[in-house]
Design an enzyme around this catalytic site. Structure first.
Site, mmCIF file in Angstrom:
data_model
loop_
_atom_site.group_PDB
_atom_site.id
_atom_site.type_symbol
_atom_site.label_atom_id
_atom_site.label_comp_id
_atom_site.label_asym_id
_atom_site.label_seq_id
_atom_site.Cartn_x
_atom_site.Cartn_y
_atom_site.Cartn_z
ATOM 1 N N THR A 115 2.903 52.372 -100.584
ATOM 2 C CA THR A 115 1.064 51.598 -99.777
ATOM 3 C C THR A 115 1.137 50.149 -100.743
ATOM 4 O OG1 THR A 115 0.264 53.790 -100.369
ATOM 5 C CG2 THR A 115 -1.141 52.027 -99.322
ATOM 6 N N ARG A 163 10.055 60.455 -95.391
ATOM 7 C CA ARG A 163 9.772 60.561 -96.575
ATOM 8 C C ARG A 163 10.400 60.907 -97.875
ATOM 9 N NH1 ARG A 163 8.434 54.236 -98.311
ATOM 10 N NH2 ARG A 163 8.228 53.697 -95.674
ATOM 11 N N HIS A 176 -3.100 53.263 -107.779
ATOM 12 C CA HIS A 176 -1.768 52.929 -107.363
ATOM 13 C C HIS A 176 -1.586 51.928 -108.924
ATOM 14 C CE1 HIS A 176 1.293 50.946 -105.496
ATOM 15 N NE2 HIS A 176 1.177 51.964 -104.147
ATOM 16 N N ASN A 234 -0.404 63.073 -108.590
ATOM 17 C CA ASN A 234 0.886 62.606 -107.117
ATOM 18 C C ASN A 234 2.075 62.840 -107.402
ATOM 19 O OD1 ASN A 234 2.418 61.388 -104.826
ATOM 20 N ND2 ASN A 234 0.449 60.206 -104.744
ATOM 21 N N HIS A 275 6.936 61.936 -105.444
ATOM 22 C CA HIS A 275 8.112 61.133 -106.394
ATOM 23 C C HIS A 275 9.165 62.681 -106.223
ATOM 24 C CE1 HIS A 275 6.940 57.388 -106.285
ATOM 25 N NE2 HIS A 275 7.517 57.385 -107.142
ATOM 26 N N ARG A 280 4.078 61.166 -95.107
ATOM 27 C CA ARG A 280 3.462 59.738 -94.175
ATOM 28 C C ARG A 280 4.583 60.299 -92.803
ATOM 29 N NH1 ARG A 280 4.326 55.399 -98.052
ATOM 30 N NH2 ARG A 280 4.408 53.706 -96.338
ATOM 31 N N HIS A 304 0.828 62.220 -100.163
ATOM 32 C CA HIS A 304 0.736 61.866 -99.114
ATOM 33 C C HIS A 304 2.192 61.421 -97.783
ATOM 34 C CE1 HIS A 304 1.495 56.823 -97.684
ATOM 35 N NE2 HIS A 304 0.628 57.655 -96.775
ATOM 36 N N GLU A 360 -3.191 62.412 -98.888
ATOM 37 C CA GLU A 360 -2.700 61.212 -97.968
ATOM 38 C C GLU A 360 -2.072 61.271 -97.247
ATOM 39 O OE1 GLU A 360 -0.829 58.212 -100.774
ATOM 40 O OE2 GLU A 360 -2.279 59.206 -102.016
ATOM 41 N N GLU A 405 -11.752 55.315 -102.399
ATOM 42 C CA GLU A 405 -10.705 55.246 -103.579
ATOM 43 C C GLU A 405 -10.219 53.480 -103.869
ATOM 44 O OE1 GLU A 405 -6.760 57.864 -103.888
ATOM 45 O OE2 GLU A 405 -5.867 56.425 -105.079
HETATM 46 N N1 PXP Z 1 -3.570 56.633 -104.599
HETATM 47 C C1 PXP Z 1 -2.430 56.028 -103.289
HETATM 48 C C2 PXP Z 1 -3.866 55.901 -103.106
HETATM 49 C C3 PXP Z 1 -1.456 55.974 -103.577
HETATM 50 O O1 PXP Z 1 -1.026 55.286 -102.184
HETATM 51 C C4 PXP Z 1 -0.613 56.429 -103.910
HETATM 52 C C5 PXP Z 1 1.546 56.139 -104.475
HETATM 53 O O2 PXP Z 1 1.357 56.547 -103.448
HETATM 54 C C6 PXP Z 1 -1.388 56.301 -105.643
HETATM 55 C C7 PXP Z 1 -2.944 56.432 -105.570
HETATM 56 C C8 PXP Z 1 -0.825 56.894 -106.882
HETATM 57 O O3 PXP Z 1 -0.247 55.654 -107.095
HETATM 58 P P1 PXP Z 1 1.162 55.173 -108.263
HETATM 59 O O4 PXP Z 1 2.274 56.013 -107.884
HETATM 60 O O5 PXP Z 1 1.396 54.121 -108.448
HETATM 61 O O6 PXP Z 1 0.500 56.049 -109.423
#
Ligand code: PXP
Length: 252
Positions: A101, A49, A190, A7, A10, A45, A43, A70, A151
């Site tokens: 999330t 952001r 997550h 992901n 960041h 959003r 993601h 996402e 997921e």
């Molecule tokens: N899966 C989903 C559905 C998420 O919303 C996120 C965070 O955006 C992640 C996985 C990844 O989470 P993390 O950044 O805590 O590894």
């Protein structure tokens, strides 16, 4: 063997802190792929952001693995996904005030609306995954919605104290097994870290883990390609025996 989705949100968060052009998640996706990522997740959003529309459009053209988008289950987002055609859409709950999330989708309470969106997306050839807590009712409603994937939300496992963590792990093992019995394919994510990921990667039937924060944090020290490589090693060869549910191992 579980695969790894990275992901990149960041990276866009840092860029948006100055509303400038760097760092660019589109450029850095290449390093994640070189480090062994099996897929790239972003993601988009509602409040934009971090990830911007332009990022998703360019990633669609440049990602050589798989692009998982996402997004919230809204008509605006469904229209964007239908135009961009990612390799997968993961529907997540979204609240403007949240930092990240929180919790899985309540599929039970929005089953009819989700059915329509899942059928629009899957009708256009985009597989849909629903981000849910590992609860039987949510998994059953996910199956009724027509989605082919879930997921499983690993946040409670990640945040649990050491004494509670085996319990949360057991819920995820059980949830994976139930989802597969319902004919659903299973990803998870997550809050996973280098320290807690192996038991999740070892769950029989687990297909892909989506991981962001911990990899971006390590990337600051060792670079993104190396941080992804280190996570890929843990996810693809976890040194952890599944607690139970080994019956599913043969299928995975
Ligand atoms: N899966 C989903 C559905 C998420 O919303 C996120 C965070 O955006 C992640 C996985 C990844 O989470 P993390 O950044 O805590 O590894």
């Amino acid at each position: 063997m579980a695969s790894l989705g990275i992901n990149l949100d960041h990276i866009a968060t840092v860029r948006q802190a100055r509303r400038t052009v760097e760092p660019d998640p589109v450029h850095l996706a290449l390093l994640a792929e070189l480090g062994g990522a099996d897929g790239i997740t972003v993601h988009l959003r509602e409040d934009r952001r971090h990830i911007q529309d332009r990022d998703v459009q360019l990633l669609r053209q440049t990602v050589r693995t798989r692009l998982n988008l996402e997004m919230a289950a809204t008509s605006e987002m469904v229209a964007i996904a239908l135009a961009i055609k990612p390799d997968m859409v993961t529907l997540v709950p979204e609240k403007r005030e949240e930092v990240t999330t929180e919790g899985g989708l309540d599929v039970v309470s929005q089953e009819t609306a989700l059915q329509g969106q899942v059928s629009q997306l899957q009708g256009a050839g985009i597989p849909v995954s629903l981000f849910v807590d590992p609860e039987r009712q949510q998994l059953q409603a996910s199956q009724r919605s027509g989605a082919r994937w879930v997921e499983l939300h690993t946040g409670s496992y990640a945040e649990a104290s050491w004494s509670q963590q085996p319990l949360e792990l057991a819920r995820l093992i059980e949830g994976t097994s139930e989802a597969r019995q319902l004919g659903l394919r299973v990803n998870a994510g997550h809050g996973l870290t280098y320290q807690n990921v192996e038991p999740i990667a070892a769950i029989p039937g687990m297909e892909e883990l989506n991981i962001g924060h911990t990899v971006m944090a390590r990337a600051m020290a060792v670079g993104l390609q190396e941080a992804v490589r280190q996570m890929k090693d843990l996810v693809s060869s976890p040194r952890h025996e599944p607690l139970f549910g080994a019956g599913l191992a043969a299928e995975s």
